[in-house]
Enzyme design. Structure first.
Site, PDB file in Angstrom:
ATOM      1  N   TYR A 212      -2.835  -0.975   9.912  1.00 38.05           N
ATOM      2  CA  TYR A 212      -2.735  -1.578   8.368  1.00 38.05           C
ATOM      3  C   TYR A 212      -1.416  -0.706   8.070  1.00 38.05           C
ATOM      4  O   TYR A 212      -0.708  -1.637   7.296  1.00 38.05           O
ATOM      5  CB  TYR A 212      -3.873  -1.059   8.024  1.00 38.05           C
ATOM      6  CG  TYR A 212      -3.804  -1.594   6.586  1.00 38.05           C
ATOM      7  CD1 TYR A 212      -4.222  -2.688   6.099  1.00 38.05           C
ATOM      8  CD2 TYR A 212      -3.780  -0.391   5.257  1.00 38.05           C
ATOM      9  CE1 TYR A 212      -4.274  -3.318   4.710  1.00 38.05           C
ATOM     10  CE2 TYR A 212      -3.777  -0.807   4.129  1.00 38.05           C
ATOM     11  CZ  TYR A 212      -3.835  -2.267   3.778  1.00 38.05           C
ATOM     12  OH  TYR A 212      -4.037  -2.586   2.491  1.00 38.05           O
TER      13      TYR A 212
ATOM     14  N   SER B 218       0.819  -1.234  -0.250  1.00 34.60           N
ATOM     15  CA  SER B 218       0.037   0.096  -0.204  1.00 34.60           C
ATOM     16  C   SER B 218       0.839   1.235   0.145  1.00 34.60           C
ATOM     17  O   SER B 218       1.937   1.031   0.512  1.00 34.60           O
ATOM     18  CB  SER B 218      -0.673  -0.077   1.304  1.00 34.60           C
ATOM     19  OG  SER B 218      -1.457   1.198   1.484  1.00 34.60           O
TER      20      SER B 218
END
Length: 229
Positions: free
Chosen positions: A154, A137
């Protein structure tokens, strides 16, 4: 014939990546925890199904045995991932972060990736052109940290994925091993808040699953090119 395993492939980016790679001539294994959903997705795509829970050693070992019996593996796409939200659906920031939340996210996003990659390395080493794609990401980038997204677990998990990508690439120079950022894609993971389609998001995953023998390795890319660590 190139044989590819995609974890978490019964929906979202994994499903679209499978569709595209099948179109490119790959034999694709749809890896999924849920047998019913995974079987249905594989049937729809014209893929093979393998039950695979990245958090479970026995499940991963069984998947290795199945794929080895099917002829081996050339490409591994570590796509399975989670984000834990609060009971009301809110993003859990540093002030609310607990060790339990961190552990749950890392169990799938980091330990699961290591578990699967380690288990499949013997098969990949037998391939003439082994490839590993780790779905990361943009939130993993330390250079771009603190630019609006308040979540803690995350992004940290994906930063760990980036470091693991570099270390695996160093350890296995004969493989093409890269981390990719699909972009803010509308999937179940973000409760379909993403602004891209899965077709757009899968572009860089599909590209890096087919890098060629002189393609990059140990890198971190989005559809536009290299990203800052």
């Amino acid at each position: 014939m190139t044989t590819t395993l995609i974890t978490g492939a019964n929906k979202g980016l994994g499903h679209e990546t499978a569709r595209r790679l099948i179109g490119a001539g790959h034999t694709v294994y749809v890896g999924a925890r849920d047998i019913e959903r995974g079987t249905a997705a594989a049937s729809e795509l014209g893929a093979r199904f393998v039950q695979l829970d990245v958090t479970d050693d026995a499940s991963v070992a069984a998947a290795v045995a199945t794929i080895e019996a099917g002829g081996g593996l050339d490409v591994l796409v570590n796509n399975a991932g989670i984000e834990v939200r609060s009971a009301g659906g809110g993003i859990i920031g540093a002030a609310e972060l607990t060790a339990d939340v961190m552990r749950e996210v890392f169990e799938t996003n980091v330990f699961g990736l290591v578990r699967v990659t380690h288990a499949f390395l013997p098969l990949l080493e037998r391939s003439a052109a082994p490839v590993v794609v780790n779905v990361s990401s943009r939130l993993a980038s330390l250079a771009q940290a603190g630019k609006g997204y308040p979540g803690a677990a995350y992004p940290a998990s994906k930063t760990a994925v980036n470091m693991l990508t570099v270390q695996f690439a160093m350890a296995f120079p004969q493989m093409r091993i890269n981390a990719v950022e699909p972009g803010y894609t509308s999937t179940d993971l973000n409760r379909h808040e993403g602004t891209q389609t899965v077709e757009q998001g899968a572009e860089i995953i599909v590209r890096m699953a087919q890098p060629g023998p002189d393609g990059p390795t140990g890198g971190y890319f989005d559809a536009e090119g290299p990203l800052p660590w």
